[in-house]
Motif scaffolding. Structure first.
Motif, PDB file in Angstrom:
ATOM      1  N   THR A 127     -34.666  16.659  -6.612  1.00 26.50           N
ATOM      2  CA  THR A 127     -34.027  15.408  -6.271  1.00 26.50           C
ATOM      3  C   THR A 127     -33.939  14.574  -7.744  1.00 26.50           C
ATOM      4  O   THR A 127     -33.000  13.676  -7.878  1.00 26.50           O
ATOM      5  CB  THR A 127     -35.148  14.574  -5.221  1.00 26.50           C
ATOM      6  N   LEU A 128     -35.018  14.828  -8.593  1.00 24.85           N
ATOM      7  CA  LEU A 128     -34.850  14.150  -9.736  1.00 24.85           C
ATOM      8  C   LEU A 128     -33.950  14.629 -10.522  1.00 24.85           C
ATOM      9  O   LEU A 128     -33.172  13.714 -11.223  1.00 24.85           O
ATOM     10  CB  LEU A 128     -36.318  14.531 -10.472  1.00 24.85           C
ATOM     11  N   LEU A 129     -33.646  15.505 -10.657  1.00 22.93           N
ATOM     12  CA  LEU A 129     -32.216  16.082 -11.318  1.00 22.93           C
ATOM     13  C   LEU A 129     -31.244  15.834 -11.074  1.00 22.93           C
ATOM     14  O   LEU A 129     -30.127  15.255 -11.637  1.00 22.93           O
ATOM     15  CB  LEU A 129     -32.445  17.738 -11.580  1.00 22.93           C
ATOM     16  N   LEU A 130     -30.810  15.848  -9.579  1.00 22.92           N
ATOM     17  CA  LEU A 130     -29.608  15.265  -8.949  1.00 22.92           C
ATOM     18  C   LEU A 130     -29.240  13.741  -9.367  1.00 22.92           C
ATOM     19  O   LEU A 130     -28.395  13.337  -9.633  1.00 22.92           O
ATOM     20  CB  LEU A 130     -29.727  15.467  -7.561  1.00 22.92           C
ATOM     21  N   ALA A 131     -30.417  13.176  -9.208  1.00 23.53           N
ATOM     22  CA  ALA A 131     -30.393  11.566  -9.273  1.00 23.53           C
ATOM     23  C   ALA A 131     -30.273  11.343 -10.896  1.00 23.53           C
ATOM     24  O   ALA A 131     -29.529  10.386 -11.210  1.00 23.53           O
ATOM     25  CB  ALA A 131     -32.026  10.909  -9.066  1.00 23.53           C
ATOM     26  N   SER A 132     -30.680  12.062 -11.957  1.00 23.45           N
ATOM     27  CA  SER A 132     -30.403  11.874 -13.148  1.00 23.45           C
ATOM     28  C   SER A 132     -28.890  12.169 -13.561  1.00 23.45           C
ATOM     29  O   SER A 132     -28.366  11.584 -14.317  1.00 23.45           O
ATOM     30  CB  SER A 132     -31.283  12.716 -14.159  1.00 23.45           C
ATOM     31  N   ARG A 133     -27.957  13.057 -12.672  1.00 23.93           N
ATOM     32  CA  ARG A 133     -26.837  13.461 -13.043  1.00 23.93           C
ATOM     33  C   ARG A 133     -25.790  12.455 -12.342  1.00 23.93           C
ATOM     34  O   ARG A 133     -24.806  12.369 -12.417  1.00 23.93           O
ATOM     35  CB  ARG A 133     -26.647  14.715 -12.360  1.00 23.93           C
ATOM     36  N   THR A 134     -26.553  11.340 -11.464  1.00 23.61           N
ATOM     37  CA  THR A 134     -25.634  10.426 -10.778  1.00 23.61           C
ATOM     38  C   THR A 134     -25.323   9.448 -11.992  1.00 23.61           C
ATOM     39  O   THR A 134     -24.218   8.636 -11.726  1.00 23.61           O
ATOM     40  CB  THR A 134     -26.229   9.621  -9.710  1.00 23.61           C
ATOM     41  N   GLY A 135     -25.901   9.238 -13.067  1.00 22.10           N
ATOM     42  CA  GLY A 135     -25.837   8.259 -13.989  1.00 22.10           C
ATOM     43  C   GLY A 135     -25.965   6.908 -13.705  1.00 22.10           C
ATOM     44  O   GLY A 135     -25.329   5.896 -14.099  1.00 22.10           O
ATOM     45  N   GLY A 136     -26.463   6.580 -12.583  1.00 20.52           N
ATOM     46  CA  GLY A 136     -26.788   5.345 -11.949  1.00 20.52           C
ATOM     47  C   GLY A 136     -25.742   4.872 -11.112  1.00 20.52           C
ATOM     48  O   GLY A 136     -25.675   3.553 -10.785  1.00 20.52           O
ATOM     49  N   ASP A 137     -24.896   5.646 -10.789  1.00 22.07           N
ATOM     50  CA  ASP A 137     -23.584   5.396  -9.923  1.00 22.07           C
ATOM     51  C   ASP A 137     -23.887   4.971  -8.410  1.00 22.07           C
ATOM     52  O   ASP A 137     -24.671   5.978  -7.956  1.00 22.07           O
ATOM     53  CB  ASP A 137     -22.512   6.548  -9.957  1.00 22.07           C
ATOM     54  N   PRO A 138     -23.897   3.676  -7.840  1.00 23.93           N
ATOM     55  CA  PRO A 138     -24.401   3.513  -6.613  1.00 23.93           C
ATOM     56  C   PRO A 138     -23.737   4.448  -5.369  1.00 23.93           C
ATOM     57  O   PRO A 138     -24.536   4.745  -4.818  1.00 23.93           O
ATOM     58  CB  PRO A 138     -24.007   2.028  -6.356  1.00 23.93           C
ATOM     59  N   SER A 139     -22.640   4.634  -5.941  1.00 32.33           N
ATOM     60  CA  SER A 139     -21.988   5.573  -4.812  1.00 32.33           C
ATOM     61  C   SER A 139     -22.462   6.906  -4.526  1.00 32.33           C
ATOM     62  O   SER A 139     -22.689   7.658  -3.559  1.00 32.33           O
ATOM     63  CB  SER A 139     -20.225   5.790  -4.738  1.00 32.33           C
ATOM     64  N   LEU A 140     -22.726   7.494  -5.824  1.00 30.39           N
ATOM     65  CA  LEU A 140     -23.318   8.974  -5.762  1.00 30.39           C
ATOM     66  C   LEU A 140     -24.894   8.850  -5.356  1.00 30.39           C
ATOM     67  O   LEU A 140     -25.386   9.647  -4.672  1.00 30.39           O
ATOM     68  CB  LEU A 140     -23.534   9.413  -7.250  1.00 30.39           C
ATOM     69  N   LEU A 141     -25.542   7.848  -5.852  1.00 29.52           N
ATOM     70  CA  LEU A 141     -27.103   7.699  -5.430  1.00 29.52           C
ATOM     71  C   LEU A 141     -26.895   7.542  -3.722  1.00 29.52           C
ATOM     72  O   LEU A 141     -28.019   7.996  -3.151  1.00 29.52           O
ATOM     73  CB  LEU A 141     -27.653   6.347  -6.044  1.00 29.52           C
ATOM     74  N   LEU A 142     -26.023   6.868  -3.153  1.00 27.33           N
ATOM     75  CA  LEU A 142     -25.929   6.768  -1.616  1.00 27.33           C
ATOM     76  C   LEU A 142     -25.701   7.996  -1.268  1.00 27.33           C
ATOM     77  O   LEU A 142     -26.370   8.355  -0.016  1.00 27.33           O
ATOM     78  CB  LEU A 142     -24.819   5.544  -1.121  1.00 27.33           C
ATOM     79  N   ALA A 143     -24.870   8.821  -1.787  1.00 29.20           N
ATOM     80  CA  ALA A 143     -24.587  10.326  -1.251  1.00 29.20           C
ATOM     81  C   ALA A 143     -25.823  10.966  -1.080  1.00 29.20           C
ATOM     82  O   ALA A 143     -25.962  11.638  -0.425  1.00 29.20           O
ATOM     83  CB  ALA A 143     -23.326  10.872  -2.014  1.00 29.20           C
ATOM     84  N   LEU A 144     -26.438  10.767  -2.230  1.00 27.84           N
ATOM     85  CA  LEU A 144     -27.790  11.609  -2.310  1.00 27.84           C
ATOM     86  C   LEU A 144     -28.848  11.172  -1.346  1.00 27.84           C
ATOM     87  O   LEU A 144     -29.531  12.034  -0.628  1.00 27.84           O
ATOM     88  CB  LEU A 144     -28.503  11.563  -3.673  1.00 27.84           C
TER      89      LEU A 144
END
Length: 196
Positions: A119-136
């Motif tokens: 989860t930490l690794l995937l969150a860091s790869r979103t680059g703070g993009d809200p849509s990617l964080l929502l998908a996660l």
């Protein structure tokens, strides 16, 4: 979330909830999944920032999670949790369910070191993009729901196995869990010291 195996967690749920009533098992299945989802969602949103503030490495999660999980495995192998269940009064049952839901079901079985690290690794790869964080976050919720469903259906497997089968399964899973716990510690040490 490949590091979480909802179907594979069902036998562990059976072993850990022996002696509980069906309604208690249902409450435990739902509560543990909600707790795990909450932990992973908070990890996705704030985890990397929080670890940076405390200067804690991911290897520390692997090592500590492995040690805690090894304690659970030991109790499963020697049947300690079954003897405890038979001695506990009904008034203590609700507290026991809350304890089991948080540890070891939510942490470290569902939201274990591997899931938290992923989860930490995937969150860091979103680059703070809200849509990617929502998908996660939605993926985490889906995995938690799958875990709850797996736990709720675990009773059918327990009935097929019978009392002796459940006892044997609990001991075998305890040994497997001990091996997983040891592997978490080994991986954490390798990661901490960058061994290959």
């Amino acid at each position: 979330m490949l590091v979480i195996d909802p179907i594979g967690l069902a036998p562990a749920f059976i072993a850990l909830t022996q002696g509980l009533e069906v309604t208690q098992k249902r409450a435990l299945a739902l509560r543990s999944s909600v707790i795990a989802a909450a932990i992973l969602i908070v990890t996705a949103l704030l985890g990397n920032w929080f670890l940076a503030q405390l200067r804690i490495g991911l290897a520390a999660f692997q090592i500590s999670g492995g040690i805690l999980l090894f304690g659970v495995a030991t109790r499963m192998i020697f049947g300690e949790h079954m003897r405890q269940e038979s001695r506990e009064a009904e008034s203590a049952a609700r507290e026991k369910i809350a304890d089991l839901a948080a540890f070891p079901l939510a942490i470290p079985l569902i939201a274990g070191p591997g899931a938290i690290t992923a989860t930490l690794l995937l969150a860091s790869r979103t680059g703070g993009d809200p849509s990617l964080l929502l998908a996660l976050v939605l993926i985490i919720a889906a995995v938690a729901l799958a875990s709850a469903l797996s736990f709720l259906l675990a009773g059918q497997l327990a009935r097929v196995l019978g009392r002796t089968g459940n006892i044997v399964l609990a001991r075998l899973l305890g040994i497997v869990l001990a091996a997983f716990a040891t592997q978490f510690v080994v991986d954490g040490i390798k990661s901490a010291f960058r061994w290959e």
